[in-house]
Design a protein around this motif. Structure first.
Motif, PDB file in Angstrom:
ATOM      1  N   ASN A 164      -2.595  -4.565  14.649  1.00  0.00           N
ATOM      2  CA  ASN A 164      -3.403  -3.898  15.102  1.00  0.00           C
ATOM      3  C   ASN A 164      -3.262  -3.528  16.729  1.00  0.00           C
ATOM      4  O   ASN A 164      -4.195  -3.648  17.639  1.00  0.00           O
ATOM      5  N   ASN A 202      -9.698  -5.141  10.580  1.00  0.00           N
ATOM      6  CA  ASN A 202      -9.062  -5.790   9.398  1.00  0.00           C
ATOM      7  C   ASN A 202      -9.936  -5.628   8.219  1.00  0.00           C
ATOM      8  O   ASN A 202      -9.379  -5.357   7.075  1.00  0.00           O
ATOM      9  N   ASN A 206       0.664  -1.100  -0.046  1.00  0.00           N
ATOM     10  CA  ASN A 206      -0.154   0.043   0.038  1.00  0.00           C
ATOM     11  C   ASN A 206       0.873   1.448  -0.004  1.00  0.00           C
ATOM     12  O   ASN A 206       1.521   1.502   0.952  1.00  0.00           O
ATOM     13  N   SER A 220      -4.899   7.759   6.699  1.00  0.00           N
ATOM     14  CA  SER A 220      -5.225   6.931   7.425  1.00  0.00           C
ATOM     15  C   SER A 220      -5.607   7.158   8.957  1.00  0.00           C
ATOM     16  O   SER A 220      -5.630   6.071  10.023  1.00  0.00           O
ATOM     17  N   ILE A 229      -8.341   4.544  10.838  1.00  0.00           N
ATOM     18  CA  ILE A 229      -7.821   3.212  11.109  1.00  0.00           C
ATOM     19  C   ILE A 229      -7.019   3.460  12.728  1.00  0.00           C
ATOM     20  O   ILE A 229      -7.214   2.543  13.416  1.00  0.00           O
ATOM     21  N   THR A 256      -8.661   5.584   0.602  1.00  0.00           N
ATOM     22  CA  THR A 256      -8.336   5.251   2.114  1.00  0.00           C
ATOM     23  C   THR A 256      -9.400   6.195   2.751  1.00  0.00           C
ATOM     24  O   THR A 256      -9.855   5.688   3.964  1.00  0.00           O
ATOM     25  N   GLN A 273      -8.619  -0.541   2.372  1.00  0.00           N
ATOM     26  CA  GLN A 273      -7.763   0.364   2.088  1.00  0.00           C
ATOM     27  C   GLN A 273      -6.735   0.052   1.106  1.00  0.00           C
ATOM     28  O   GLN A 273      -6.292   0.715   0.475  1.00  0.00           O
ATOM     29  N   ASN A 274      -6.442  -1.103   1.358  1.00  0.00           N
ATOM     30  CA  ASN A 274      -5.417  -1.797   0.545  1.00  0.00           C
ATOM     31  C   ASN A 274      -5.725  -2.366  -0.728  1.00  0.00           C
ATOM     32  O   ASN A 274      -4.553  -2.817  -1.636  1.00  0.00           O
ATOM     33  N   THR A 308       2.692   0.227   3.722  1.00  0.00           N
ATOM     34  CA  THR A 308       2.760  -1.186   4.396  1.00  0.00           C
ATOM     35  C   THR A 308       2.501  -2.035   3.496  1.00  0.00           C
ATOM     36  O   THR A 308       2.197  -1.867   2.471  1.00  0.00           O
ATOM     37  N   GLN A 364      -8.788  -2.081   6.583  1.00  0.00           N
ATOM     38  CA  GLN A 364      -7.608  -2.219   6.146  1.00  0.00           C
ATOM     39  C   GLN A 364      -7.629  -2.924   4.979  1.00  0.00           C
ATOM     40  O   GLN A 364      -6.691  -2.573   4.043  1.00  0.00           O
ATOM     41  N   SER A 400      -0.320   3.971   3.124  1.00  0.00           N
ATOM     42  CA  SER A 400      -0.057   3.730   4.212  1.00  0.00           C
ATOM     43  C   SER A 400       1.563   3.170   4.498  1.00  0.00           C
ATOM     44  O   SER A 400       2.165   3.122   5.225  1.00  0.00           O
ATOM     45  N   ASP A 440       1.276  -6.342   2.907  1.00  0.00           N
ATOM     46  CA  ASP A 440       0.359  -7.421   3.431  1.00  0.00           C
ATOM     47  C   ASP A 440       1.133  -8.684   2.658  1.00  0.00           C
ATOM     48  O   ASP A 440       0.863  -8.715   1.681  1.00  0.00           O
TER      49      ASP A 440
END
Length: 731
Positions: A63, A310, A26, A200, A203, A384, A316-317, A31, A313, A29, A33
């Protein structure tokens, strides 16, 4: 990460590692996954791989609020370093500009003096950009840091060569430009990171709702004591104590005490909810005034709050289909810009005979001003913010595709029971034939019915706790199967039931009573009679239409969206409810397969269909429709059941979800327009198209414009945070 090419580089590098099954990065953010096999590869291995391609691995983002606090501190430290570089850069670039253009006589060694002044600030300001650019180039990743490195490096190296008379005259040097370029690029990174962090916020606020500890009852040395333990040590079935003003740490069911609980940050429900023994509580809610104990039913990632986090997120991803357009443009963007920059240099230096460094500055301007970053951020930043905004109202949107499709919905199918109506009978009205007040009639009826297990008994109490009502003591209670109940209050025998019970006890019903019973039946109400020697009252219950159903459906019509009600109930009942809420198209007496077939029929006619149902009986229709909207309530949310989940079960939020989707997609299109327009307008200007009119777009102007473009797109997305769906503005 500066652009989509960066996220692609990380995705490619990590995905190629043994034991890694999938990777999604992403850009907003920053980040990733990663689905991986821990027996083959570790998180440290993945982190090392990220570091080797020029990016910084900052740790595990989950989280857990404590872990995220560590990451926040690292990010804040990184931002602070950027500010130092910006301040140093602008100070020395301003000093150099003053020395170059302020008629300051430095003698014959002026160029050497400016080199001496600029070399350390240049290294300090530009080092992170050049390091990232060279590392990316080493791994054959052509991203914006490579472009920035090219622009900064070429300007500084050319100035050094000119200082030593290797490029001819030394009077046209770019030392100030080199440092100012780095300063503006660093300013752009700082502002962009700051703005991206704000997208963000939703979140972060949800994660902050999670508790880090809880007070539980434990048996120690034969004594029952209260102990505060870390939240990860709390087990299902533990008894947790919550005091006034405290955050409820986990999901559970009250076993002692009562209180009002503020669930607004989790469900979007603005009014505190009363809780007593048997009530469910949601982790992350705030206890208002009373103390209570509850038995834990969900822990860790199984709590409603964790599932919400979750889901938000994941949404948003995700990437909506429109992202493919931007990705295609970005794929060819940098090579095309390099070609345009080279052509511009050749035209000005070779064809038009301009000085080398003058032509080179045009090359640098083109390289720096071009910005795929704004294109790369146009969609994910709006997505997002939009998904986070929806979550604020208790609307969970599963992915970006749902947002995009929701913008096109033109037909909404609504299940009747539990969606348009409450889904269970509640007290409707009292037709009183006695001298007593209606409250007294209800008190008598409830006093007797409290001992019954019939659904009508619950309806008389509006499905609330019977212990909360002030009731009479009842003697000689008797349940008359299929007919009703009877009991004695203060020596008087009362009968509550149907006409058969009245006949059986020789209670004659007048024509008015019979007529009223028929009228209530025509209105689809279930009625019971209260009598002693004569009929005292008719008490009716019904599956009432939800308070906001009519308003929600009216708003859908105002938006140009057609509505239909579909139900397994009989046609008369379905049409009556539909008429009350303003729906003219009714499909009744259908099984789940019939609902599914009707969804397919509408889709075959080219309709973009949304189905709104309870997420259980309507699962096939929810799945097949273009956008399935599942009604949920509190801990009963069926997270897997729809594309959109309404946590508090309010139909207004279904409409609000569609309106948020439309607004978000509108902002995506606006972002894309500005991102394309910026590049289309400024690249020719940087290439010198306006120079014949005396307008020269210096490289530092290009750097400032580049920084401004990304920040503008992110700011446009952030403005979504202030949007209130039209249907919720009045309420």
């Amino acid at each position: 990460m500066t652009c989509v090419m960066c996220s692609r580089a990380v995705t490619s590098a990590v995905s190629k590692m043994p034991g890694v099954y999938s990777t999604h990065v992403n850009l907003v953010s920053e980040t990733a996954d990663v689905l991986y096999n821990p027996n083959v590869v570790t998180t440290d291995d993945i982190g090392d791989r990220i570091n080797t391609i020029g990016y910084e691995y900052m740790g595990i983002h989950d989280n857990n609020s404590i872990n995220n606090d560590v990451l926040e501190k690292k990010h804040a430290e990184s931002q602070k370093k950027k500010i130092y570089r910006i301040i140093i850069g602008f100070f020395f670039s301003a000093l150099l500009m003053y020395l170059m253009f302020g008629n300051v006589d430095l003698g014959h060694d002026s160029s050497y003096i400016m080199l001496a002044i600029s070399i350390l600030p240049f290294i300090y300001v530009s080092y992170p950009i050049i390091k990232s650019g060279l590392t990316s180039l080493k791994h054959l990743n052509l991203n914006m840091d490579v472009m920035y490195t090219l622009g900064i490096g070429v300007s500084f190296v050319a100035s050094v060569l000119s200082t030593f008379h290797l490029l001819g005259s030394s009077h046209f040097m770019l030392y100030d430009t080199s440092i100012m370029l780095g300063s503006f690029l660093m300013l752009g990174k700082y502002l962009e990171d700051r703005a991206k962090g704000k997208t963000s916020d939703s979140i972060k606020k949800l994660v902050e709702l999670k508790s880090i500890d809880a007070t539980v009852e434990k048996m120690i040395d034969g004594k029952l004591v209260q102990v505060t333990v870390p939240i990860n040590e709390v087990l299902k079935g533990n008894i947790v104590i919550v005091k006034p003003g405290e955050k409820i740490p986990l999901d559970g069911k009250l076993v002692e005490g009562q209180s009002y609980v503020d669930e607004s940050l989790v469900t979007g429900e603005s009014v505190p909810v009363f809780k007593d023994v048997g009530s469910t509580v949601i982790g992350g809610s705030i206890n208002k005034d009373g103390s209570f104990k509850f038995k834990v039913t969900n822990t860790n990632e199984k709590t409603v709050l964790s599932q919400i986090i979750n889901m938000v997120q994941d949404a948003q991803n995700s990437s909506p289909p429109i992202q493919k357009l931007a990705d295609k443009v970005i794929k060819y963007f940098i090579p095309v810009i390099l070609i345009i920059a080279l052509i511009s240099f050749v035209v000005w230096y070779v064809v038009l005979g301009s000085p080398f460094l003058y032509s080179l500055s045009i090359f640098i301007s083109v390289v720096v001003v071009a910005c795929p970053c704004s294109l790369g951020l146009a969609i994910p930043t709006a997505l997002t913010v939009g998904v986070g905004l929806a979550a604020k109202y208790g609307i969970l949107i599963k992915d970006g595709e749902t947002l995009e499709v929701s913008d096109k919905i033109n037909h909404v199918l609504l299940d009747k029971t539990g969606t348009v109506t409450v889904g269970q009978p509640v007290l409707s009205n009292v037709i009183n034939y006695s001298d007593m007040k209606d409250d007294e009639i209800l008190k008598i009826a409830r006093s007797i019915e409290q001992l019954s297990q019939h659904p009508i008994s619950s309806a008389l109490f509006n499905n609330e706790n019977k212990k909360d009502y002030d009731l009479y003591s009842v003697e000689e209670f008797e349940n008359v199967s299929g007919k009703g109940v009877k009991g004695k209050i203060n020596g008087i025998t009362y009968f509550i039931g149907n006409e058969k019970l009245m006949d059986e006890n020789n209670i004659v019903l007048s024509e008015d009573v019979v007529s009223d019973l028929e009228s209530e039946e025509l209105d689809l109400k279930t009625s019971i009679l209260l009598a002693n020697d004569a009929a005292l009252a008719i008490i009716s219950v019904e599956d009432a239409v939800k308070e906001n159903s009519m308003k929600a459906i009216s708003e859908l019509h105002n938006m140009g969206i057609k509505t239909s009600m579909i139900s397994g109930d009989n046609r008369n009942t379905t049409e009556k409810i539909a008429q009350k809420v303003g729906i003219t198209d009714v499909v009744s007496e259908v099984l789940p397969q019939g609902k599914l077939d009707y969804v397919k029929k509408l889709q075959s006619e080219g309709k973009i269909v949304s189905f709104i149902g309870d997420g259980i009986n309507d699962a096939p229709s929810l799945t097949k429709s273009d956008v399935g909207i599942a009604i949920g309530t509190g801990t009963d949310v069926a997270i897997e059941s729809g594309d959109v989940i309404l946590i508090n079960g309010d139909l207004l939020n279904a409409v609000a979800g569609i309106q948020i989707s439309k607004k978000t997609m509108s902002r995506v299109k606006l972002n894309l327009f500005w991102a394309f327009a910026y590049n289309v307008i400024l690249i020719p200007i940087a290439a010198g198209i306006l120079i014949p009119w005396g307008i020269f777009f210096r490289p530092e102007y290009s750097a400032f414009a580049m920084a401004l473009s990304s920040v503008t797109v992110i700011t446009l997305s952030l403005l979504l945070k202030g949007y209130v769906p039209e249907i919720l503005k009045d309420g």
